[in-house]
Design a protein around this motif. Structure first.
Motif: not given
Length: 128
Positions: A35-49, A103-110
């Motif tokens: 699996i390759n997970i690529e972040n194309l967004s403008d925000y750091a994300v974290q894989l939670k589950r 996933m969780q967007r780290l900028a706002d915890d969404t």
């Protein structure tokens, strides 16, 4: 290779049959997947589950759910990616998997769900 993009996160999957770890006579067919997970967004994300749905061609299915992937909850910065390899066994020579990541967007915890596209697990002799 199959690919899907959800909310700026691109998931790509490649599979491989693991002949040396399989035992068809005992209905044990082992597959690996990368699996390759690529972040194309403008925000750091974290894989939670992660949540997987695994289907055998005999109609059986199972669900696997838990924290992170292969023991990690990676943070993926914008423009970066995270890859890992894992495996799955089937009791038949073909089946499929699909699922999702929380996933969780780290900028706002969404928190948001990213789809893992369905991919086939097929022993090579079935493709002839």
């Amino acid at each position: 290779m199959v690919t899907a993009i959800t909310q700026g996160v691109k998931i790509s999957v490649e599979t491989d049959y693991q002949d040396e770890y399989s035992n068809p006579a005992n209905e044990h067919f082992m597959f690996s997947y990368q699996i390759n997970i690529e972040n194309l967004s403008d925000y750091a994300v974290q894989l939670k589950r992660r949540q997987w749905f695994i289907f055998d061609s005999n109609g059986s299915q199972r669900e696997v759910e838990g924290e992170g992937v292969v023991g990690l909850q990676p943070i993926i910065e914008p423009g970066k990616s995270h890859s890992y390899i894992s495996g799955c066994h089937l009791s038949t020579d073909m089946g499929s998997m699909s699922g999702n990541y929380l996933m969780q967007r780290l900028a706002d915890d969404t928190e948001f769900i990213v789809d893992i596209p369905e991919f086939n697990l097929i022993v090579p002799y079935r493709l002839n």
